[in-house]
Scaffold this motif. Sequence first.
Motif, PDB file in Angstrom:
ATOM      1  N   MET A 130       1.000  -1.138   0.072  1.00 13.39           N
ATOM      2  CA  MET A 130       0.007  -0.157  -0.106  1.00 13.39           C
ATOM      3  C   MET A 130       0.898   1.125   0.060  1.00 13.39           C
ATOM      4  SD  MET A 130      -2.840  -1.134   2.675  1.00 13.39           S
ATOM      5  CE  MET A 130      -3.860   0.164   2.576  1.00 13.39           C
ATOM      6  N   GLU A 131       0.269   2.262  -0.436  1.00 12.65           N
ATOM      7  CA  GLU A 131       1.009   3.678  -0.608  1.00 12.65           C
ATOM      8  C   GLU A 131       0.282   4.592   0.146  1.00 12.65           C
ATOM      9  OE1 GLU A 131       1.438   6.887  -3.937  1.00 12.65           O
ATOM     10  OE2 GLU A 131       2.484   5.108  -4.491  1.00 12.65           O
ATOM     11  N   GLY A 132       1.124   5.493   1.030  1.00 11.53           N
ATOM     12  CA  GLY A 132       0.636   6.295   1.735  1.00 11.53           C
ATOM     13  C   GLY A 132       1.482   7.522   2.055  1.00 11.53           C
ATOM     14  N   SER A 137      -3.555   6.732   4.374  1.00  9.90           N
ATOM     15  CA  SER A 137      -3.882   6.013   2.918  1.00  9.90           C
ATOM     16  C   SER A 137      -5.189   5.948   2.729  1.00  9.90           C
ATOM     17  CB  SER A 137      -2.971   4.977   2.980  1.00  9.90           C
ATOM     18  OG  SER A 137      -3.279   4.095   1.751  1.00  9.90           O
ATOM     19  N   ASN A 138      -5.739   6.500   1.724  1.00  8.04           N
ATOM     20  CA  ASN A 138      -7.239   6.153   1.583  1.00  8.04           C
ATOM     21  C   ASN A 138      -7.984   6.936   2.574  1.00  8.04           C
ATOM     22  OD1 ASN A 138      -6.966   5.194  -1.133  1.00  8.04           O
ATOM     23  ND2 ASN A 138      -6.363   3.310  -0.483  1.00  8.04           N
ATOM     24  N   TYR A 140      -2.614   4.605   9.382  1.00  8.29           N
ATOM     25  CA  TYR A 140      -1.916   3.255   9.930  1.00  8.29           C
ATOM     26  C   TYR A 140      -0.498   3.696  10.717  1.00  8.29           C
ATOM     27  CZ  TYR A 140      -4.721   1.191   6.325  1.00  8.29           C
ATOM     28  OH  TYR A 140      -5.862   0.684   5.410  1.00  8.29           O
ATOM     29  N   CYS A 192       2.885   2.716  11.461  1.00  7.95           N
ATOM     30  CA  CYS A 192       3.954   1.849  11.021  1.00  7.95           C
ATOM     31  C   CYS A 192       5.172   2.093  11.559  1.00  7.95           C
ATOM     32  CB  CYS A 192       4.052   2.465   9.448  1.00  7.95           C
ATOM     33  SG  CYS A 192       2.661   2.283   8.315  1.00  7.95           S
ATOM     34  N   ASP A 199       5.896   3.081   0.696  1.00  7.00           N
ATOM     35  CA  ASP A 199       4.945   1.928   0.515  1.00  7.00           C
ATOM     36  C   ASP A 199       5.009   1.033   1.808  1.00  7.00           C
ATOM     37  OD1 ASP A 199       4.413   2.602  -1.913  1.00  7.00           O
ATOM     38  OD2 ASP A 199       6.234   1.412  -3.053  1.00  7.00           O
ATOM     39  N   GLU A 217       3.699  -2.538   4.254  1.00  9.11           N
ATOM     40  CA  GLU A 217       2.876  -3.674   4.047  1.00  9.11           C
ATOM     41  C   GLU A 217       2.306  -3.927   5.595  1.00  9.11           C
ATOM     42  OE1 GLU A 217       5.714  -6.660   3.449  1.00  9.11           O
ATOM     43  OE2 GLU A 217       5.884  -6.157   1.225  1.00  9.11           O
ATOM     44  N   LEU A 218       0.846  -4.509   5.572  1.00 12.50           N
ATOM     45  CA  LEU A 218       0.134  -4.982   6.891  1.00 12.50           C
ATOM     46  C   LEU A 218       0.539  -6.134   7.171  1.00 12.50           C
ATOM     47  CD1 LEU A 218      -3.441  -3.412   5.819  1.00 12.50           C
ATOM     48  CD2 LEU A 218      -1.680  -2.540   7.240  1.00 12.50           C
ATOM     49  N   ALA A 242       2.258  -2.342  10.639  1.00  9.84           N
ATOM     50  CA  ALA A 242       2.303  -2.356   9.464  1.00  9.84           C
ATOM     51  C   ALA A 242       4.153  -1.901   9.191  1.00  9.84           C
ATOM     52  CB  ALA A 242       1.704  -1.164   8.747  1.00  9.84           C
TER      53      ALA A 242
END
Length: 310
Positions: A1-3, A17-18, A22, A24, A48, A50-51, A57
Amino acid sequence: MEGLVIKSTGSSYFVRSNNVVYLCRLKGKIRLEGRKTTNPIAVGDIVDFELEDNNEANIVKIHPRKNYIIRKSINLSKQSQIIASNLDQAVLIATLVSPRTSLGFIDRFLITAEAYRIPAKIIFNKCDLLNEEQMAIQKKTIDIYTKIGYECFEVSSYNLEQIKKLEHLFKDKITLVAGHSGVGKSTFINALEPTLTIKTGEISAAHAKGMHTTTFAELHPLSFGGNIIDSPGIKELGLVEMKKEEVGHYFPEIRERMNDCKFNNCIHVNEPKCAIIEAVKNGEISEERYISYLGILSGEEMDWKEWELK
């Protein structure tokens, strides 16, 4: 995912993100890329991540930055700190009183922005505290900067009508707001965006200096469009290493005249037939800004001693 990184606490990062935020952490291998900054990830970075199964994340990639504002770390002389990245503009909040912003500090901030091609503006806050003499000094200071292309504004952060008129400056842009502790950055942002309740602080009566209230830089969305980054108060703004012959390029008034010097490698100190020295003598370049330039060349902390401006 990108954020988008909206806050960094040094060991963890908040990534949006969206419209979901998150928490991280940074994967160890990215830490070992030989970065020369104290913070490998800064607010404004695109990453970028990853969950994991445990709802944590991990950041696995940092996208290239289009620009950033950076300063030398005070404690680690060989390292630097990125204040924020991927900016559309940087706004310096300055005050002539309570606390006093040194005009040498203003110049260092503008030079840093110029070096990374970030448009900069200056907002002089706490105008309601100025007496007649101080107001005249501020007017002269603003005249110096507007003549070389910097937009300047005078406000009181408690005057909501004044702040409202500045909305257009921030609309649909990512803006870093910076300055010394106590100049009213958080109060200004709260007034600009009433939905925010950023903690504000008091001025230390003993030293007439601000006390830190913003601990980490943080990006906030603006209801009228755009994002604003509130940053911790900057006590000192150490410049990243620049070659002497490069410094003049970051002064607009020097940059536009340097090709008129007799020598291509002129650093505008004592060379013969120097167009810059001549412009200072003729009043085309302000003596105060030239003092800042010489201070940076010598590596000394400089201050125009603004209370003594003629």
